[in-house]
Enzyme design. Structure first.
Site, PDB file in Angstrom:
ATOM      1  CG  ASP A 124      -0.387  -0.032   2.529  1.00 49.48           C
ATOM      2  OD1 ASP A 124       0.634  -0.790   2.775  1.00 49.48           O
ATOM      3  OD2 ASP A 124      -0.432   0.789   3.613  1.00 49.48           O
ATOM      4  CD  GLU A 157       4.082   0.621   7.042  1.00 52.73           C
ATOM      5  OE1 GLU A 157       4.622   1.238   7.880  1.00 52.73           O
ATOM      6  OE2 GLU A 157       3.737   1.473   5.922  1.00 52.73           O
TER       7      GLU A 157
END
Length: 459
Positions: free
Chosen positions: A100, A162
């Site tokens: 991400d 994250e």
């Protein structure tokens, strides 16, 4: 799984193989960067699953035989768990990164569209190139180099949430068996600068505190009451000013600070990276590493105050601020937070008592040095870059590192990656140098071999 350790490749063979893989790895990185895999509220979740599926396809192409998903309630994308068995008796290496990215709201500051990867000056520019899709690609490259048969057992843990807080941050201690390993490579970091291989050995912790006070029943006209009525905002400002001395060093007793003896930025490098205006001094004294890694830092990250435009002539009846404390890697964050609270509660700005509330804390991390995985990593980095590897720390925290350390305390934790201090992660024109990416592939492959050698014949 075979019971025979493969014949190690020479350094030149590893470098030649990595160079041959680079066109494919470059194309795979570009394909991954094109996907706006942003895992936060207000953005579509479909790109996260698209990035997930693309990585799975890449792992299959690299010869990874066991690929599973870990579904955790509250996550928008699954954690990829993959295993590549090594020879019987070989060590297990867990490798972590994330797919991400943060948003690219500052599009006007980019020289090329953030989700249209652009190759120029030996780099690929785009959101997520450095943080942390290049690190994912470097893992795939290292596995591809061994045609899916590395000299160690490799566990891959690749997550998709994250950047904005994740339930996965706290999950590993709940299922430590999933993360059992002899060594862990957390590839969410990079080298201090291009051409200088660096192993990150410490991360500062973090603690939050809210400080506030109320002095009047309501704001009062400062022409009528100013000068005698206790101004809450002035008192708060006076209290916050006590957190640093005249040099800008933290002035709170009980916070650990030590000299930093590893690699660090020069002052000129730091000024450039921080974009400090010409002629302005830096805060604090001592080396840069001591100020940003092995010492505390206090920042007022929020304060309630009316904006300058439209300000009203009034004595403030209430005031509130949030204070963030960055903590020495080895000091428990709760202890550091308690020291900050003691300091603030002891103050009486203009005779007024503050209300101080403890917020979130997160412990830092200090890696054990000198183990077989640590030595193998230093050797691999030095051989790949052709320069002695240095040690550095991180001023920010990576919560998952602490969770993995709690889940598997016996595993050596190693932090190194494909990016560097000039990559401008989270900012406009984020980039990864292709030469650094290639060297990271070589370093991981060499690390597998060197670490495997320490176990050969021992199990």
């Amino acid at each position: 799984m075979t019971d025979v350790f493969p014949q190690p490749l020479t350094l030149s063979q590893v470098k030649e193989a990595a160079a041959g893989l680079m066109p494919t790895l470059e194309a795979e990185l570009a394909a991954l960067v094109r996907i706006p895999s942003i895992a936060t509220e207000g953005f579509p979740i479909e790109p996260l699953f698209e990035a997930h599926d693309l990585i799975v396809d890449m792992l299959i192409a690299a010869g990874v035989p066991e690929i599973d998903d870990l579904q955790i309630p509250g996550k928008t994308a699954p954690v990829i768990l993959a295993t590549v068995p090594g020879p019987m008796g070989s060590p297990t290496v867990l490798m972590y990164s994330h797919y991400d990215v943060v948003p690219a709201d500052d599009v006007e500051l980019w020289d090329s569209p953030p989700f249209e990867p652009s190759k120029r000056d030996g780099a690929i520019y785009g959101r997520g190139t450095a943080d942390s899709k290049a690190n994912v690609i470097s893992m795939i490259g290292a596995l591809s180099l061994f045609n899916g048969a590395p000299p160690v057992t490799v566990k891959l843990v690749l997550e998709g949430q994250e950047e904005f807080g994740s339930p996965f941050d706290n999950y590993p201690p709940e299922a430590p068996e999933l993360f059992a390993a002899d060594a862990m490579v957390i590839a969410d970091v990079g080298s201090v600068r291009p051409g200088s291989p660096t192993l990150t050995v410490a991360l500062r912790g973090s603690a939050q505190v809210i400080v506030e006070l109320t002095t009047l029943g309501a704001d009062k006209h400062n022409g009528l009451y100013g000068g005698a009525a206790p101004d809450a905002r002035l008192a708060l400002i006076r209290a916050l000013a006590s957190l640093h001395d005249d040099n800008g060093d933290v002035a709170v007793d009980g916070l650990l600070r030590e000299p930093w003896t590893g690699s660090s930025y020069t002052e000129d490098e730091f000024r450039t990276l921080a974009e400090i205006r010409d002629g302005l001094p830096l805060l604090g004294t001592g080396g840069i590493g001591e100020r940003i890694w092995s010492g505390p830092a206090i920042t007022v990250t929020g304060i309630d105050a009316p904006p300058v435009d439209g300000a009203v002539n009034a004595v403030a009846s209430t005031a509130r601020a949030v204070v963030n404390l960055r903590v020495h890697p080895r000091q428990p964050a709760a202890d550091a937070q308690a020291a900050l609270i003691r300091h603030l509660e002891a103050l009486r700005p203009f005779g007024l008592q503050l209300t101080v509330t403890a917020g979130e804390t997160g412990d830092g991390f200090a890696a054990a040095e000198g183990g077989p995985a640590f030595d193998a990593a230093l050797s691999a980095l030095s051989q790949s870059w052709g320069e002695p590897a240095g040690l550095m720390a991180g001023g920010g925290s990576i919560p998952l590192v602490m969770a993995l350390d709690t889940a598997v305390p016996t595993a050596e934790k190693l932090l190194f990656g494909a990016t560097d201090g000039y990559a401008n992660i989270h900012g406009p024109n984020e980039r990864v140098l292709l030469d650094e990416l290639e060297k990271a592939v070589v370093a991981k492959a060499l690390f597998f071999q060197e670490y495997a050698h320490t176990f050969e014949g021992k199990k």
